[in-house]
Design an enzyme around this catalytic site. Structure first.
Site, PDB file in Angstrom:
ATOM      1  N   LYS A  28     -25.486 -32.179 -63.087  1.00 30.59           N
ATOM      2  CA  LYS A  28     -25.243 -30.956 -63.857  1.00 30.59           C
ATOM      3  C   LYS A  28     -24.000 -31.070 -64.729  1.00 30.59           C
ATOM      4  O   LYS A  28     -23.130 -31.907 -64.490  1.00 30.59           O
ATOM      5  CB  LYS A  28     -25.204 -29.741 -62.931  1.00 30.59           C
ATOM      6  CG  LYS A  28     -26.637 -29.379 -62.504  1.00 30.59           C
ATOM      7  CD  LYS A  28     -26.774 -28.056 -61.839  1.00 30.59           C
ATOM      8  CE  LYS A  28     -28.275 -27.810 -61.569  1.00 30.59           C
ATOM      9  NZ  LYS A  28     -28.498 -26.740 -60.622  1.00 30.59           N
ATOM     10  N   ARG A  51     -30.869 -30.848 -53.678  1.00 28.67           N
ATOM     11  CA  ARG A  51     -31.925 -31.122 -54.659  1.00 28.67           C
ATOM     12  C   ARG A  51     -31.355 -32.126 -55.657  1.00 28.67           C
ATOM     13  O   ARG A  51     -30.417 -31.816 -56.377  1.00 28.67           O
ATOM     14  CB  ARG A  51     -32.309 -29.802 -55.344  1.00 28.67           C
ATOM     15  CG  ARG A  51     -33.433 -29.920 -56.346  1.00 28.67           C
ATOM     16  CD  ARG A  51     -33.734 -28.560 -56.963  1.00 28.67           C
ATOM     17  NE  ARG A  51     -34.762 -28.668 -57.983  1.00 28.67           N
ATOM     18  CZ  ARG A  51     -34.537 -29.041 -59.231  1.00 28.67           C
ATOM     19  NH1 ARG A  51     -33.307 -29.337 -59.627  1.00 28.67           N
ATOM     20  NH2 ARG A  51     -35.534 -29.117 -60.102  1.00 28.67           N
TER      21      ARG A  51
END
Ligand code: PMM
Length: 302
Positions: A243, A282
């Site tokens: 991210k 995840r």
């Protein structure tokens, strides 16, 4: 005679059929490991996801990548057909289903445990029919009422992730009084909607939704306070993989690290989250994050 075949009239063969592969992933949610953090591999069947968009946008390449993650030890494979990156265009349900249902069907047949990453109850229902075992819904506060009803009716595990607004609007909605307190309160309120529809507490998996209506500082604060989420008594899932806040952290010569150069930092966040007792992570890089989960399991008091 072939020693593996039963002789006619003698009942079952004494030797079992040869095992061609031993699945490392549990086919049932109930059989997931409980002695370490669970690793959910990301399979984005999209042309436009932020880190792997376009890599797995044909059914064949998506299935092949899913199998690679399965053999690398993914406990769950999370299949999605709509990018959630900020500003991403919404995909209609028919197109979303065209992208993911054959992939889910094939990977379920191979023995993988699957979740479907969708905001749409219609897609979630078809994905469950095709072999998915859980629903991962990033819609957050704008959850479809039909999704609530579906989770209650099918009694499946459901990832309830925090997000304000939509992919288009979420970046402008990151003003919090106290990000940990506010995200917790909003998740609890949302969870109570599910309770009111008859969903059981053990079905709910909480996710603070890093990067969804949160800036970098807020992401780090949430990551440092996962224990507060654990206290709610639900499983906690966390998604840091590649991210933007990791890219910003790894800035070199004024340039943020590109998504593919964020895997080592992701592994470090997995170790931190796992040590705080996170139920699942995840991730894109399954093997490395599985190693981190195993290391953390030796250190923490799970
Ligand atoms: N992040 C993305 C997509 N789906 N689901 C959950 N539960 N948690 C997340 O943090 C999350 C998610 C965006 O990342 P991607 O584009 O790499 O899939």
């Amino acid at each position: 005679m072939d020693s593996l075949a039963a002789a006619p009239g003698t009942g079952p063969a004494t030797s079992p059929l040869p095992v061609l592969r031993m699945p490392r992933s549990a086919a049932r949610f109930e059989d997931l490991p409980t002695d370490r953090t669970v690793v959910m591999g990301i399979l984005n069947c999209t042309p436009d996801s932020f880190s792997d968009g376009g890599e797995y946008d044909s059914i064949d390449t998506a299935i092949a990548h899913g199998l690679r993650m399965f053999y690398a030890g993914a406990d769950i494979i999370d299949v999605g057909g709509e990018s959630t990156r900020p500003g991403a265009l919404e995909v209609d349900e028919e197109e979303e289903q065209r992208r993911i249902l054959p992939v889910i069907g094939a990977l379920a047949k191979a023995g993988a445990l699957l979740s479907v990453d969708t905001r749409h109850a219609g897609t979630a229902a078809k994905a469950l029919d095709a072999g998915a075992a859980l629903i991962n819904d990033v819609s957050g506060l704008s959850v479809e009422p039909a999704m609530v009803a579906l989770v209650a009716q099918r009694k499946v595990p459901y990832v309830l992730m925090h997000r304000r607004g939509s992919a288009r609007t979420m970046d402008a909605l990151s003003t919090y009084r106290d990000v940990v307190e506010d995200v917790l309160a909003e998740l609890v309120e949302l969870r109570d909607t599910f309770y009111a529809a008859g969903v059981a507490p053990e079905q709910i998996i909480m996710d603070p939704g890093l990067g969804f209506s949160k800036d970098s500082t807020q992401n780090w604060e949430l990551l440092a306070n996962l224990d507060r989420f654990e206290l709610l008594g639900h499983r906690v899932l966390i998604g840091t993989s590649r991210k933007r806040f990791l890219g910003t952290l790894l800035t070199t010569a004024g340039k943020a690290a590109p998504p593919k150069d964020r895997d080592s930092a992701t592994v470090a966040t997995t170790a931190l989250a796992a040590a705080q007792g996170a139920w699942g992570v995840r991730v894109h890089d399954v093997a490395a994050n599985l190693d981190a989960a195993r290391v953390a399991a030796r250190q923490s008091k799970r």
